[in-house]
Design an enzyme around this catalytic site. Sequence first.
Site: not given
Ligand code: CO
Length: 155
Positions: A130-131, A46, A134, A51, A88-89
């Site tokens: 999680h997303e 995701g 953000h 991000q 996480c990216l």
């Molecule tokens: Co993330």
Amino acid sequence: MALRYVVQVGDEVLRKKSEEVRKFDKELFALLDDMKETVRAENGAGLAAPQVGVSLRVVVIDLEEGYFEMINPKILSVKGEQTGGEGCLSVKGKQGIVTRPNKVKAEYRDRHGRKHTVTGEGLFARCMCHEFDHLDGILYIDRASEVFDEPKDGE
Ligand code: CO
């Protein structure tokens, strides 16, 4: 479509509360198309718009359950609990242990502004939590019971 640069922890855009999307226009389509390309290129499950430096309530999720574009998402209800690994990216090279609800029911709008409801379990539920975090400036490392370096050999 184009790949977008994924910002890393320390960048203040990751800590801002994102704005609701009001215009479902070409600019939004381009953002979504780029986020799809980026999450796939990065092998992510995701990606949230902050991000890629865009402070809007936009998320893409790419799992076995399918590919989802979720705009202005809202959790309606949660059930149960799961504790497991998360990455996480925007926090490259790290993993953590995070407790999340096991089942999440959410509503969101698609790129055309149409409203949908979805229920996800397990990884899908974890990913939504999680997303969506953000979008409120929250990273998994804020919730993790422990954070450690990612093993070098693959997963
Ligand atoms: Co993330």
